[in-house]
Scaffold this motif. Structure first.
Motif: not given
Lengths: 314, 300
Positions: A87, A96-103, A129, A156-158, A206
């Motif tokens: 975890k 806030v998590d602005l998850f950018d997968i490419e980044q 996802n 992502p985002q968890t 989850f």
């Protein structure tokens, strides 16, 4: 095509059971339809694998293609690996998590490649996802060992990551760091949960078990008849404890639900409690300190076993 | 039986006779026993049979009594008919009331927040909607105890349910539910916009739509006209607030090497504004509708 790559692909194909070969080839999507049509899938495994490897050579499969095939193999046979659960925590007051997968992918790969020159990193997206990451580790002087790769499943985002760690333990700190930095977390902690069944781990972590909820709109009425006081039994037999049995059944159903349980194989509890005894003067009765002990439950499928205790009358 | 043998030797004959008599006696005992056993069994069977007979008589008597009483009740009920009709009409009224209440409870889903009492607490259902479209529903099963806790839920894993619960659940349940509603509705709205863009306006996109689980970062390359001669723009939409359905940050860039002619630069700026103020699919609807000009009437 490199000989090592050919050998690697061949070994993966040999591991795949005949029933799964077509699904895995389709998911891999590397050999074209026309190529696949020329293959006779009814022959024995070894000649079939040789044909497939030749086709891969024709198409010049690279190490990355082979790594992708390996990820797909593991995705289909995920129970062959033992998965640990980690975890990650963000710092307090983080954005806030602005998850950018490419980044994420480029950052993760760069961190690993900067630390160890020789490392193979591959990604594959999956259901819900999730991102599957495969890392084959080498050192500054040796090529990556493709047969002892580490597999990571990140949602992502968890905050949760599932890892199947290879025996190369010295790379774990680096992997942790790469994950944290790429996903913008501050801390990663291993939690006390481990299993071969990734889907059960997901369900537990989850809290996705038992997705049946009561509403006013449900068209299917809750099954009133119980599962084990079944109608085949002789109607002349009257159950003495009918009320009690129904209560037990209701509580069981509320706690466990109707759906299949996630698969737990053992659960260990540390217990610290004072001993209660009706008999006066028992050895443990008058102790002031609490009793400390560890209780371990184990079974091939623990929760289903507990769920079935109720009809057995316990 | 050998009388000749026994008469021949005297001494032996006595022993012989006694032994013989003994043999006969045991034989007789055995055959007596064999006679007795079936007799005993028969005696038992006959006692049981009489008992069954008695019980059957008793049962028939009781059945007859039950029938009598039923007949009496029916008779009295038939004679008191007006009372009965009154009862049924009362029953009908209650039935209709019950059906109405059920319908109202079912209709509560249109308010977006409904619930049903469970044996341990309440199962709250959040029905999301966006621009008049009903979208997915999510459940939270709460157990009413001190402290209040969530038994299970169907909220997606990337919605910060634990954070919201940590902030509000113990202090103010209403606040918790409303905050959760906000998050879920906003997520459903963003997801709806992204899904519509991917499905209905794929012709405008020059590459796949990049999105994430929360749909709070969308990145895509698009053309003003599908397959037309317009330049491709790259749009990047960030939703830094998880409770909104319009982006907080919008950047539209041009991927070419040459400098943009002024008209296209104006368009770029106006697109940025559009994305910031109108939902995504409506922006593209306006692109599709006009085919060249911006439809100002669709702006709020």
């Amino acid at each position: 095509m490199d000989e090592t790559v050919a050998e690697f692909i061949k070994r993966i194909f040999l591991k795949i059971p005949m029933t799964n070969i077509m699904t895995i080839l389709k998911a891999w999507d590397f050999l074209s339809e026309s190529q696949l049509q020329t293959v006779n899938f009814r022959q024995r495994k070894e000649p079939l694998v040789q044909e497939l490897v030749l086709l891969c050579e024709e198409k010049c499969a690279s190490l990355n293609d082979a790594a992708l095939l390996d990820i797909i193999y593991i995705q289909v046979h995920r129970h062959q690996k033992l998965w640990d659960v980690f975890k990650m925590n963000k710092g307090p007051g983080e954005d806030v998590d602005l998850f950018d997968i490419e980044q994420f992918k480029s950052s993760f790969t760069k961190i690993l490649q900067r630390a160890l020159k020789n490392v193979t990193v591959s990604f594959r997206d999956a259901e819900e996802n999730a991102v599957w990451i495969r890392i084959a580790w080498g050192t500054h002087h040796t090529k990556p060992n493709q047969y002892k790769a580490t597999y990571v499943v990140y949602y992502p985002q968890t905050p949760y990551v599932f890892m199947s760690l290879s025996r190369l333990k010295r790379n774990i700190p680096l992997l942790d760091q790469a994950l944290m930095i790429a996903s913008k977390h501050h801390q990663i902690v291993k939690i006390d949960l481990r299993s071969r069944y990734l889907d059960s781990l997901k369900a537990i972590v989850f809290k996705q078990y038992n997705q049946f909820f009561e509403t006013h709109n449900s068209t299917a009425p809750l099954q009133e008849t119980s599962l084990w006081l079944d109608t085949n039994m002789d109607l002349r037999v009257i159950h003495e404890n009918k009320i009690e049995k129904e209560r037990v059944q209701r509580v069981t159903r509320e706690t466990f639900g109707d759906c299949p349980q996630p698969r737990l194989e053992f659960a260990q509890y540390k217990l610290e409690t004072k001993f209660k005894s009706n008999l006066n003067g028992g050895i443990l009765a008058d102790r002031e300190e609490p009793l400390r002990c560890m209780i371990k439950f184990s079974s091939p499928h623990l929760l289903e076993a507990l769920k079935s205790l109720a009809p057995a009358g316990k | 039986m050998e009388p000749a043998n026994t008469l021949r030797q005297d001494g032996e004959s006595k022993g012989g006779i006694l032994a013989h008599l003994e043999k006969l006696e045991t034989q007789m005992n055995r055959s007596h026993k064999r006679f007795e056993e079936p007799q005993r069994a028969q005696a038992e069977a006959s006692t049981l049979r009489t008992r069954i007979h008695k019980l059957r008589l008793l049962r028939d008597k009781l059945r007859a009594e039950v029938k009598q009483r039923q007949a009496r009740i029916e008779a009295s009920a038939a004679s008191a008919e007006p009372d009965q009709t009154l009862e049924t009409s009362e029953q009908e009224v209650l039935e209709t009331k019950r059906e109405n209440l059920k319908a109202i409870l079912q209709a509560y889903r249109f308010t977006g927040l409904s619930g049903k009492l469970t044996s341990r607490g309440v199962c709250v259902c959040i029905h999301t909607a966006f621009e008049g479209n009903l979208l997915d529903s999510y459940f939270v099963d709460l157990v009413i105890q001190k402290p209040l806790w969530i038994h299970r839920h169907s909220v997606p894993v990337f919605i910060p349910l634990e954070e919201i619960a940590a902030k509000y659940l113990q202090i103010d349940v209403q606040h918790f539910l409303f905050s959760l509603c906000e998050h879920l509705n906003a997520y459903a709205g963003r997801k709806y916009q992204a899904d519509r863009l991917e499905s209905d306006f794929a012709a405008f996109l020059a590459g796949p739509l990049q999105r994430n689980s929360l749909c709070n970062l969308l990145s895509f390359t698009y053309k003003r006209e599908p397959g037309g001669q317009s330049f491709p723009f790259c749009a990047r939409l960030l939703y830094k607030d998880l409770t909104v359905t319009l982006p907080t940050d919008v950047t539209v860039t041009y991927q070419g090497m040459d400098a943009l002619p002024t008209s296209w630069e104006e368009q770029r700026v106006s697109h940025e504004n559009l994305f910031r103020t109108t939902s995504l699919h409506k922006v593209f609807t306006s692109f599709a509708g006009e085919g060249g000009k911006l439809d100002m009437s669709l702006l709020p």
